[in-house]
Write an enzyme that holds these catalytic residues in place. Structure first.
Site, PDB file in Angstrom:
ATOM      1  N   ILE A 183      32.918  41.045  34.866  1.00  0.00           N
ATOM      2  CA  ILE A 183      32.689  39.726  35.465  1.00  0.00           C
ATOM      3  C   ILE A 183      31.233  39.649  35.945  1.00  0.00           C
ATOM      4  O   ILE A 183      30.943  39.694  37.140  1.00  0.00           O
ATOM      5  CB  ILE A 183      33.672  39.443  36.638  1.00  0.00           C
ATOM      6  CG1 ILE A 183      35.109  39.738  36.224  1.00  0.00           C
ATOM      7  CG2 ILE A 183      33.528  37.985  37.094  1.00  0.00           C
ATOM      8  CD1 ILE A 183      36.131  39.603  37.352  1.00  0.00           C
ATOM      9  N   PRO A 184      30.299  39.578  34.981  1.00  0.00           N
ATOM     10  CA  PRO A 184      28.891  39.456  35.380  1.00  0.00           C
ATOM     11  C   PRO A 184      28.669  38.151  36.136  1.00  0.00           C
ATOM     12  O   PRO A 184      29.274  37.126  35.818  1.00  0.00           O
ATOM     13  CB  PRO A 184      28.135  39.487  34.058  1.00  0.00           C
ATOM     14  CG  PRO A 184      29.139  39.242  32.987  1.00  0.00           C
ATOM     15  CD  PRO A 184      30.480  39.569  33.532  1.00  0.00           C
ATOM     16  N   HIS A 185      27.818  38.222  37.154  1.00  0.00           N
ATOM     17  CA  HIS A 185      27.578  37.034  37.959  1.00  0.00           C
ATOM     18  C   HIS A 185      26.208  37.105  38.624  1.00  0.00           C
ATOM     19  O   HIS A 185      25.620  38.171  38.729  1.00  0.00           O
ATOM     20  CB  HIS A 185      28.675  36.867  39.019  1.00  0.00           C
ATOM     21  CG  HIS A 185      28.848  38.059  39.910  1.00  0.00           C
ATOM     22  ND1 HIS A 185      29.592  39.154  39.529  1.00  0.00           N
ATOM     23  CD2 HIS A 185      28.360  38.336  41.122  1.00  0.00           C
ATOM     24  CE1 HIS A 185      29.576  40.056  40.501  1.00  0.00           C
ATOM     25  NE2 HIS A 185      28.818  39.590  41.474  1.00  0.00           N
ATOM     26  N   GLY A 186      25.743  35.941  39.028  1.00  0.00           N
ATOM     27  CA  GLY A 186      24.462  35.854  39.699  1.00  0.00           C
ATOM     28  C   GLY A 186      24.274  34.491  40.326  1.00  0.00           C
ATOM     29  O   GLY A 186      25.066  33.575  40.104  1.00  0.00           O
ATOM     30  N   LEU A 206      29.793  34.199  35.619  1.00  0.00           N
ATOM     31  CA  LEU A 206      29.728  33.154  36.640  1.00  0.00           C
ATOM     32  C   LEU A 206      28.319  33.051  37.196  1.00  0.00           C
ATOM     33  O   LEU A 206      27.734  34.051  37.613  1.00  0.00           O
ATOM     34  CB  LEU A 206      30.710  33.475  37.773  1.00  0.00           C
ATOM     35  CG  LEU A 206      30.776  32.477  38.915  1.00  0.00           C
ATOM     36  CD1 LEU A 206      31.379  31.147  38.462  1.00  0.00           C
ATOM     37  CD2 LEU A 206      31.594  33.046  40.073  1.00  0.00           C
TER      38      LEU A 206
END
Length: 153
Positions: A65-68, A103
Site C-alpha cells: 500500500i504505497p502512499h504519500g 494512495l
C-alpha cells in the site's frame, strides 16, 4: 469514507507490467496523474520513493500500500494494480507483492489519509477478498469486488 469513491476506473491496472518497486510506483502514478494536472509524474514518484526509504509499504500477504502526501493535491487519489507475476517490494514477510493500492493525499489531510489506509488494510485482511482480486476478470470485476467489500465497513 468509501474507498470506492476514491477509485477512478481508469486507475485500475489489472495487469501491471512492472518488474521492480520503482516501476510499480511509476506505472500506478502515471495512471493517477493522467487526469490530475496539478501533479506531475516525477514529483509523485519521488514522494513515494521517499516514503519507501522510511520503510517498505509492502505489508506482507502479497500486498503493498504505497502512499504519500503532496501539497498540490486538493483531494485524495487512489489507484489499484495487480501483478500476476508478483514484484519484490521488500515486504515484511519476504514474499512478492501482487496487489497494490497506491494512495496520494493532500498534506493537510492526515486524519482522512490514515482512515483510508486503515480501511484498505482491513479490507485486505480477508484472504477470500485477496483471492477474488487475484482471480478477477478485469477492471469492472475488480471495481465490483472492491465496492462489495467497501460496503461491509
Amino acid at each position: 469514507m468509501k474507498i470506492i469513491d476514491l477509485l477512478d476506473p481508469k486507475c485500475i491496472l489489472p495487469n501491471l507490467k512492472a518488474s521492480s518497486k520503482r516501476e510499480v510506483l511509476e506505472e500506478l502514478a502515471a495512471a493517477l496523474v493522467s487526469g490530475h494536472k496539478e501533479v506531475n509524474l516525477q514529483t509523485v514518484v519521488e514522494v513515494l520513493l521517499e516514503r519507501e526509504r522510511l520503510g517498505s509499504t509492502g505489508i506482507g500477504d502479497n500486498i503493498a500500500i504505497p502512499h504519500g502526501k503532496l501539497a498540490q493535491l486538493s483531494q485524495m487519489l487512489l489507484a489499484f494494480g495487480r501483478s500476476p507475476q508478483g514484484v519484490d517490494f521488500d515486504s515484511m514477510d519476504g514474499k512478492p507483492s501482487h496487489l497494490f493500492f497506491l494512495l496520494l493525499a493532500p498534506v493537510n489531510s492526515s486524519g482522512l489519509h490514515l482512515k483510508a489506509l486503515a480501511k484498505i488494510s482491513r479490507m485486505l485482511m480477508s484472504q477470500v477478498f485477496r483471492d477474488s482480486l487475484m482471480g478477477s476478470d478485469g477492471v469492472e470485476d475488480i471495481l465490483r469486488l472492491i465496492a462489495e467489500k467497501d460496503a461491509e465497513f
